[in-house]
Design a protein around this motif. Structure first.
Motif, PDB file in Angstrom:
ATOM      1  N   GLU A  43      -5.139  34.325 -25.447  1.00 55.70           N
ATOM      2  CA  GLU A  43      -5.143  34.061 -26.883  1.00 55.70           C
ATOM      3  C   GLU A  43      -4.658  35.272 -27.656  1.00 55.70           C
ATOM      4  OE1 GLU A  43      -8.445  30.758 -28.221  1.00 55.70           O
ATOM      5  OE2 GLU A  43      -8.946  32.865 -28.319  1.00 55.70           O
ATOM      6  N   ARG A  44      -3.927  35.000 -28.711  1.00 51.68           N
ATOM      7  CA  ARG A  44      -3.478  36.070 -29.591  1.00 51.68           C
ATOM      8  C   ARG A  44      -4.624  36.532 -30.477  1.00 51.68           C
ATOM      9  NH1 ARG A  44       2.221  36.200 -30.007  1.00 51.68           N
ATOM     10  NH2 ARG A  44       3.182  34.505 -28.838  1.00 51.68           N
ATOM     11  N   GLY A  45      -4.490  37.744 -30.992  1.00 49.95           N
ATOM     12  CA  GLY A  45      -5.475  38.252 -31.937  1.00 49.95           C
ATOM     13  C   GLY A  45      -6.548  39.090 -31.269  1.00 49.95           C
ATOM     14  N   ALA A  46      -7.352  39.745 -32.106  1.00 57.19           N
ATOM     15  CA  ALA A  46      -8.411  40.620 -31.614  1.00 57.19           C
ATOM     16  C   ALA A  46      -9.521  39.798 -30.975  1.00 57.19           C
ATOM     17  CB  ALA A  46      -8.973  41.451 -32.762  1.00 57.19           C
ATOM     18  N   LYS A  47     -10.139  40.373 -29.938  1.00 57.47           N
ATOM     19  CA  LYS A  47     -11.242  39.721 -29.244  1.00 57.47           C
ATOM     20  C   LYS A  47     -12.561  40.184 -29.861  1.00 57.47           C
ATOM     21  CE  LYS A  47      -8.630  37.745 -26.087  1.00 57.47           C
ATOM     22  NZ  LYS A  47      -7.322  38.024 -26.686  1.00 57.47           N
ATOM     23  N   PRO A  48     -13.456  39.259 -30.245  1.00 55.49           N
ATOM     24  CA  PRO A  48     -14.730  39.654 -30.862  1.00 55.49           C
ATOM     25  C   PRO A  48     -15.651  40.389 -29.900  1.00 55.49           C
ATOM     26  CG  PRO A  48     -14.680  37.293 -30.454  1.00 55.49           C
ATOM     27  CD  PRO A  48     -13.296  37.800 -30.182  1.00 55.49           C
ATOM     28  N   VAL A  49     -15.499  40.150 -28.599  1.00 55.87           N
ATOM     29  CA  VAL A  49     -16.299  40.833 -27.578  1.00 55.87           C
ATOM     30  C   VAL A  49     -15.344  41.671 -26.739  1.00 55.87           C
ATOM     31  CG1 VAL A  49     -17.846  40.543 -25.602  1.00 55.87           C
ATOM     32  CG2 VAL A  49     -17.972  38.962 -27.537  1.00 55.87           C
ATOM     33  N   PRO A  50     -15.663  42.969 -26.526  1.00 51.97           N
ATOM     34  CA  PRO A  50     -14.770  43.810 -25.715  1.00 51.97           C
ATOM     35  C   PRO A  50     -14.484  43.179 -24.358  1.00 51.97           C
ATOM     36  CG  PRO A  50     -16.455  45.151 -26.761  1.00 51.97           C
ATOM     37  CD  PRO A  50     -16.816  43.715 -27.036  1.00 51.97           C
ATOM     38  N   MET A  51     -13.251  43.355 -23.873  1.00 50.22           N
ATOM     39  CA  MET A  51     -12.838  42.717 -22.635  1.00 50.22           C
ATOM     40  C   MET A  51     -13.701  43.147 -21.451  1.00 50.22           C
ATOM     41  SD  MET A  51     -10.646  40.455 -21.859  1.00 50.22           S
ATOM     42  CE  MET A  51      -9.465  40.618 -23.180  1.00 50.22           C
ATOM     43  N   LEU A  52     -14.096  44.423 -21.422  1.00 51.09           N
ATOM     44  CA  LEU A  52     -14.913  44.912 -20.319  1.00 51.09           C
ATOM     45  C   LEU A  52     -16.257  44.200 -20.288  1.00 51.09           C
ATOM     46  CD1 LEU A  52     -15.302  46.858 -17.976  1.00 51.09           C
ATOM     47  CD2 LEU A  52     -16.128  48.565 -19.611  1.00 51.09           C
ATOM     48  N   ASP A  53     -16.866  43.991 -21.458  1.00 50.54           N
ATOM     49  CA  ASP A  53     -18.156  43.305 -21.507  1.00 50.54           C
ATOM     50  C   ASP A  53     -18.020  41.844 -21.093  1.00 50.54           C
ATOM     51  OD1 ASP A  53     -19.495  45.563 -22.276  1.00 50.54           O
ATOM     52  OD2 ASP A  53     -19.395  45.126 -24.422  1.00 50.54           O
ATOM     53  N   MET A  54     -16.964  41.192 -21.555  1.00 53.87           N
ATOM     54  CA  MET A  54     -16.776  39.794 -21.161  1.00 53.87           C
ATOM     55  C   MET A  54     -16.528  39.687 -19.663  1.00 53.87           C
ATOM     56  SD  MET A  54     -16.938  36.807 -22.484  1.00 53.87           S
ATOM     57  CE  MET A  54     -16.529  36.796 -24.230  1.00 53.87           C
ATOM     58  N   SER A  55     -15.789  40.638 -19.099  1.00 50.52           N
ATOM     59  CA  SER A  55     -15.538  40.615 -17.657  1.00 50.52           C
ATOM     60  C   SER A  55     -16.817  40.863 -16.870  1.00 50.52           C
ATOM     61  CB  SER A  55     -14.469  41.647 -17.282  1.00 50.52           C
ATOM     62  OG  SER A  55     -14.934  42.961 -17.496  1.00 50.52           O
ATOM     63  N   ARG A  56     -17.747  41.633 -17.431  1.00 47.29           N
ATOM     64  CA  ARG A  56     -19.031  41.830 -16.758  1.00 47.29           C
ATOM     65  C   ARG A  56     -19.815  40.520 -16.680  1.00 47.29           C
ATOM     66  NH1 ARG A  56     -21.014  47.457 -19.642  1.00 47.29           N
ATOM     67  NH2 ARG A  56     -19.795  48.893 -18.343  1.00 47.29           N
ATOM     68  N   LEU A  57     -19.781  39.744 -17.737  1.00 46.96           N
ATOM     69  CA  LEU A  57     -20.468  38.454 -17.709  1.00 46.96           C
ATOM     70  C   LEU A  57     -19.821  37.514 -16.701  1.00 46.96           C
ATOM     71  CD1 LEU A  57     -21.123  37.875 -21.517  1.00 46.96           C
ATOM     72  CD2 LEU A  57     -22.836  38.310 -19.748  1.00 46.96           C
ATOM     73  N   VAL A  58     -18.496  37.510 -16.647  1.00 42.86           N
ATOM     74  CA  VAL A  58     -17.809  36.680 -15.654  1.00 42.86           C
ATOM     75  C   VAL A  58     -18.152  37.158 -14.245  1.00 42.86           C
ATOM     76  CG1 VAL A  58     -15.548  36.018 -14.757  1.00 42.86           C
ATOM     77  CG2 VAL A  58     -15.936  36.062 -17.225  1.00 42.86           C
ATOM     78  N   GLY A  59     -18.157  38.478 -14.044  1.00 43.65           N
ATOM     79  CA  GLY A  59     -18.524  39.024 -12.743  1.00 43.65           C
ATOM     80  C   GLY A  59     -19.962  38.745 -12.367  1.00 43.65           C
ATOM     81  N   GLY A  60     -20.850  38.641 -13.361  1.00 42.82           N
ATOM     82  CA  GLY A  60     -22.241  38.312 -13.075  1.00 42.82           C
ATOM     83  C   GLY A  60     -22.384  36.941 -12.440  1.00 42.82           C
ATOM     84  N   VAL A  61     -21.569  35.985 -12.877  1.00 42.68           N
ATOM     85  CA  VAL A  61     -21.593  34.655 -12.258  1.00 42.68           C
ATOM     86  C   VAL A  61     -21.177  34.750 -10.795  1.00 42.68           C
ATOM     87  CG1 VAL A  61     -20.548  32.348 -12.293  1.00 42.68           C
ATOM     88  CG2 VAL A  61     -21.179  33.464 -14.439  1.00 42.68           C
ATOM     89  N   VAL A  62     -20.159  35.572 -10.532  1.00 41.63           N
ATOM     90  CA  VAL A  62     -19.709  35.765  -9.150  1.00 41.63           C
ATOM     91  C   VAL A  62     -20.839  36.327  -8.300  1.00 41.63           C
ATOM     92  CG1 VAL A  62     -18.092  37.005  -7.661  1.00 41.63           C
ATOM     93  CG2 VAL A  62     -17.315  36.087  -9.860  1.00 41.63           C
ATOM     94  N   GLY A  63     -21.533  37.371  -8.808  1.00 38.22           N
ATOM     95  CA  GLY A  63     -22.631  37.967  -8.062  1.00 38.22           C
ATOM     96  C   GLY A  63     -23.776  36.995  -7.822  1.00 38.22           C
ATOM     97  N   LEU A  64     -24.096  36.168  -8.824  1.00 38.66           N
ATOM     98  CA  LEU A  64     -25.181  35.203  -8.692  1.00 38.66           C
ATOM     99  C   LEU A  64     -24.845  34.142  -7.647  1.00 38.66           C
ATOM    100  CD1 LEU A  64     -27.948  34.388  -9.826  1.00 38.66           C
ATOM    101  CD2 LEU A  64     -26.752  33.047 -11.570  1.00 38.66           C
ATOM    102  N   ARG A  65     -23.621  33.649  -7.680  1.00 36.56           N
ATOM    103  CA  ARG A  65     -23.212  32.647  -6.687  1.00 36.56           C
ATOM    104  C   ARG A  65     -23.140  33.241  -5.290  1.00 36.56           C
ATOM    105  NH1 ARG A  65     -17.934  30.059  -7.539  1.00 36.56           N
ATOM    106  NH2 ARG A  65     -18.630  28.726  -5.848  1.00 36.56           N
ATOM    107  N   LEU A  66     -22.681  34.480  -5.174  1.00 35.82           N
ATOM    108  CA  LEU A  66     -22.639  35.118  -3.852  1.00 35.82           C
ATOM    109  C   LEU A  66     -24.050  35.285  -3.296  1.00 35.82           C
ATOM    110  CD1 LEU A  66     -19.862  37.856  -4.167  1.00 35.82           C
ATOM    111  CD2 LEU A  66     -19.862  35.863  -2.666  1.00 35.82           C
TER     112      LEU A  66
END
Length: 707
Positions: free
Chosen positions: A584-607
Motif C-alpha cells: 500500500e502507498r502512504g505512511a504506515k500507522p504502525v512501524p514495519m518492524l513492530d508489525m513484522s513482530r506480530l506476524v512472526g509471533g503467529v509463526v512462533g505460536l504455530r511452530l
C-alpha cells in the motif's frame, strides 16, 4: 551516485527496466507491421495494446520452457477473452454483468494459481479493450490477428531480449542465512563431537555473522520499496522461510550451551539439514535425496535423545536441541516445497497443485480458495471491489457515450487501490499526470506536425519512459508518460492533434471517480484494518490449535488436525493481508518492524503447536490418566491459549492488551516427569516467552483499531 546505481535502488534486479526495454523494442515493430504493412487500424490497435499487456504487465518466472508455455497460455486466454468481450459488447447490461463476473474470476483465481495472480492485468486488458469497444462479431478475426501478432512477438522477445534471471534477491539471502545458521550450530558442537574447529573465537565469529545475515534478510524483506518476492508457490515458501529462519535464530540465541553429546548431535543434524537445504536452493535442478537423508538423521538424533533416561539431568539442553531440530526440520521441509514447486508443469501451476501432492491435484486449490471465502479476506475484498469498480466503469462509459470508453475502464483499473484514501490520492495523481501528459504530448504533436517520421522515432523512448516511470519515479509520472505514448500512437493511426489528450483526460477522470466511489463504499479503511482482523484470527486459531495439541498429548484428547487446518487457513489470510499492507502507498500507522513482530509471533505460536503435536503423535498413551503434571500442563496450555485469545481481541480494539504471563508456570518437575511432558512444558514456555515482545506492537495496533 550514477544513473545505474540510482535505478537499482528503485528497481531491484532491473526487472522493470527489462520489461520496459522489451516493450519499447517490440511494440513499435508489431505496430509498424500492422499499420504499415497490413494497413489495418484495428489490427494495429490490438497489436499495440497486446504488446503492452504481454510484455509490460507480466513477467513470468522459472525455466525458459515454462515461461514460453505460460506466455503462449496467456495468449490463448486472450483469444477467448477478446472473443467473449466482442460478443457481449453491443448489449450494455450484458457487458456490465460479464465484466463483473470475469473480473472477479480473474482476481480471485490468483488465490489458487500464482501464474494467474501475476497475470491479472494482462488477462483483463484484452477483455476490457474488446468489451468497451462495441463491434460486430465480424470484427473478431481482425482483433485476434492483432493480438496474435503481439503474442508471437512476445514469445520471441522473452527468449532473446534480455531474458529474466532465474535467481531472485530473497532467495540469495535465504541461502546465506541457512549457511550462516548451519555454521553457528556446527561451531557450537564441534568440540563435544571431536570435530575440528569450534574454538571460542570461532563460535563468537559465527554467532556475529549469523546475527548480521538474519538482520540483512529481514531488512531486505521488510524495508525495501519493492520487496524481493513473487506470487509463486516457491516464492511463498521463501516468504515463510524468512519468518522461520528468524525464529530459529532467536531459539539458537536463547538456547544456552549445547549440553551433553546427545543434544549436540541433534544440533549438528540441524546444521547438516540447513546446509543441504541451502545447496538444494542454490541448484534448481538438484536432487533432494541428500536433504531427505539429512532430515532422517536429524529425526533419528532427536528421537534418541527423547528415549535416554540418563539425560534427565540435562533436560534443558536436550529440549533446546529438540526445539532447534524441529525448527530446522520445518525450514528444510519448506525448502523442499520451494525446490519442488519449480519443477511443476505449467498445468500443475495453473491448477495450484502443491508439491506434497496430498489429496489429489485439486485439493490444494480447494483448500486455498476455501481459506479466502471469509468476510475479512483481503483477497476476497480486492476481487469484489475490482469486479464492482470495472463493471460500474463500463456502465458509466456506456451511459455517458464517451470516446474511447476503454480508457474509463483502464483508468478505474489503474487507480483502484486497497483503501479509499490511497485511491483518492492516486486518482488525483492520475488526473494531474494525464494533464501534464496532455501538455507535453500536445507540444510534441505541434512540433511533429504532419511528419510521421519524427513520431516513429519518438515512439520507442516514449514507451520506455512510460514503462519505467510508475516504478522508479511516481504513479503520476507514469500516467503522464503513458498519455504521451497515446498521443504519439493515435496520431500515427488518425492524426487528430491535441484532441486525443482532452479525450484521454475526460475518460481517466471518469475512471478515477468510479474507483474512488467504489473504494469509499466497499472498503474505506483498506488493508491496515483487514490486517488487524487477519492477525486476530491467526492468533485466535493458532491458540486453539496449541490448546488442542496439548490436550491430544497429555490427556488423550481428540486429533487436532481440524484445528491445525483452521490455523493454517488463518495464517494464509494473514500472509496475504500483510503482503497487501506492505504494498500500500502512504505512511504506515504502525512501524514495519513492530508489525513484522506480530506476524512472526503467529509463526512462533504455530511452530510450538506443531512441535507438541509432532512430539506426541510418535508415542502417545491411549489412557494416560491425568496425573498432577499432566493436569498442570493442560491447565497451562489453556492459560497460554487464553492469553493469545485476549491478544486477538485487543488487536481488533475490543479489549485491552493483556499483561504477559509469569514464567515457569507451564514446566513440570524435570526430576519426576517424563521427557515428553517436560518438553511439552518447554514448548508451552516458548509460546509464553513470545508474549513480552508482542505487548508494545499489539498496543500500537490496538490504538489504530480503536481510532
Amino acid at each position: 551516485m550514477g544513473p545505474i546505481e540510482w535505478l537499482r535502488q528503485r528497481d531491484a534486479g532491473l526487472t522493470v527496466l527489462r520489461r520496459a526495454a522489451r516493450t519499447a523494442v517490440v511494440m513499435p515493430i508489431v505496430f509498424g507491421v500492422a499499420f504499415g504493412v497490413i494497413r489495418n487500424p484495428i489490427v494495429a490497435t490490438y497489436s499495440a495494446f497486446g504488446a503492452f499487456a504481454l510484455l509490460l504487465f507480466v513477467d513470468f518466472t522459472g525455466p525458459m520452457a515454462d515461461r514460453v508455455r505460460a506466455q503462449v497460455g496467456l495468449g490463448l486466454a486472450g483469444v477467448v477473452l477478446i472473443s467473449l468481450g466482442t460478443l457481449i459488447a453491443p448489449i450494455t447490461w450484458l457487458a456490465v454483468l460479464t465484466t463483473a463476473v470475469v473480473t472477479f474470476a480473474v482476481f480471485f483465481a490468483g488465490v489458487v494459481s500464482s501464474v494467474l495472480a501475476g497475470a491479472t492485468t494482462a488477462l483483463l486488458l484484452p477483455f476490457i479493450l474488446s468489451s468497451s469497444l462495441p463491434g460486430p462479431p465480424s470484427a473478431i478475426p481482425e482483433r485476434l490477428a492483432g493480438w496474435g501478432l503481439a503474442t508471437a512477438a512476445s514469445v520471441v522477445a522473452i527468449m532473446v531480449l534480455w531474458p529474466a534471471p532465474v535467481r531472485d534477491p530473497l532467495r540469495g539471502r535465504v541461502i546465506e542465512a541457512c549457511h550462516a545458521l548451519a555454521d553457528r550450530l556446527r561451531d557450537e558442537v564441534a568440540g563435544a563431537l571431536d570435530m575440528p574447529g569450534g574454538t571460542q573465537a570461532e563460535v563468537e565469529e559465527s554467532a556475529e555473522r549469523a546475527a548480521a545475515v538474519i538482520k540483512a534478510l529481514k531488512h531486505d524483506f521488510y524495508h525495501t520499496p519493492y520487496r524481493p518476492t513473487g506470487l509463486s508457490t516457491g516464492d511463498r515458501a521463501l516468504v515463510r522461510l524468512v519468518d522461520e529462519l528468524t525464529w530459529l535464530s532467536t531459539v539458537i540465541a536463547a538456547g544456552g550451551p549445547p549440553g551433553p553429546v546427545g543434544p549436540c548431535r541433534v544440533r549438528f543434524g540441524a546444521a547438516v539439514a540447513l546446509r543441504e537445504g541451502a545447496e538444494l536452493l542454490e541448484s534448481r535442478d538438484g536432487d533432494p535425496a541428500k536433504l531427505h537423508h539429512a532430515l532422517e538423521n536429524l529425526r533419528a538424533a532427536a528421537h534418541s535423545v527423547e528415549d535416554i533416561p540418563a539425560l534427565r539431568s540435562g533436560l534443558e539442553p536436550s529440549f533446546r536441541a529438540q526445539e532447534i531440530g524441529f525448527a530446522a526440520g520445518a525450514i528444510a521441509a519448506n525448502i523442499e516445497v520451494a525446490a519442488l514447486s519449480e519443477r511443476r508443469t505449467l498445468k500443475q501451476r495453473l491448477l495450484g497443485w502443491q508439491p506434497s501432492g496430498i489429496g489429489g491435484p485439486f485439493a490444494a486449490a480447494r483448500e486455498r480458495a476455501a481459506a479466502h471465502v471469509q468476510g475479512h479476506s483481503v483477497w476476497l475484498h480486492n476481487s469484489i471491489r475490482a469486479a464492482a469498480g470495472l463493471a460500474i466503469a463500463v456502465l458509466v462509459a456506456r451511459l455517458t457515450a464517451v470516446e474511447h470508453a476503454f480508457w474509463v475502464v483502464l483508468g478505474a483499473l489503474a487507480v483502484l487501490r486497497s483503501n479509499a484514501l490511497n485511491t483518492g490520492q492516486t486518482a488525483v495523481r492520475a488526473v494531474l499526470g494525464s494533464l501534464v501528459g496532455i501538455v507535453a504530448g500536445g507540444a510534441l504533436v505541434a512540433l511533429m506536425g504532419p511528419n510521421r517520421v519524427f513520431a516513429w522515432i519518438l515512439l520507442p523512448p516514449a514507451i520506455l519512459v512510460a514503462g519505467l516511470a510508475p516504478a522508479v519515479v511516481s504513479f503520476a509520472a507514469g500516467q503522464a508518460a503513458f498519455t504521451v505514448v497515446l498521443f504519439v500512437l493515435f496520431n500515427l493511426i488518425d492524426p487528430i492533434g491535441w484532441r486525443v489528450g482532452i479525450v484521454r483526460l475526460e475518460d481517466v477522470a471518469l475512471g478515477c471517480a468510479v474507483s474512488l466511489a467504489v473504494g469509499l463504499l466497499l472498503w474505506p479503511r483498506g488493508a491496515g484494518r483487514a490486517l488487524n482482523v487477519a492477525l486476530a484470527e491467526a492468533y485466535s486459531d493458532s491458540a486453539a490449535y496449541l490448546r488442542a495439541a496439548v490436550d491430544y498429548g497429555v490427556a488423550a484428547g481428540a486429533d487436532p488436525r481440524a484445528e491445525a487446518q483452521r490455523a493454517a487457513a488463518a495464517a494464509r489470510r494473514m500472509d496475504d493481508a500483510f503482503r497487501t499492507y506492505l504494498t500500500e502507498r502512504g505512511a504506515k500507522p504502525v512501524p514495519m518492524l513492530d508489525m513484522s513482530r506480530l506476524v512472526g509471533g503467529v509463526v512462533g505460536l504455530r511452530l510450538a503447536a506443531d512441535a507438541v503435536l509432532d512430539l506426541w503423535s510418535r508415542a502417545r498413551d491411549a489412557t494416560p490418566g491425568l496425573t498432577a503434571d499432566r493436569s498442570r500442563l493442560r491447565e497451562s496450555g489453556g492459560e497460554i491459549a487464553g492469553w493469545y485469545v485476549g491478544l486477538a481481541a485487543a488487536l481488533t480494539g475490543t479489549a485491552s492488551v493483556p499483561e504477559p504471563l509469569p514464567p515457569g508456570a507451564a514446566l513440570p518437575d524435570p526430576q519426576a516427569a517424563s521427557p515428553r511432558l517436560v518438553w511439552t512444558g518447554g514448548h508451552l514456555d516458548a509460546a509464553r516467552r513470545l508474549q513480552p515482545g508482542l505487548i508494545t506492537p499489539a498496543r500500537e495496533v490496538a490504538a489504530t483499531a480503536s481510532a
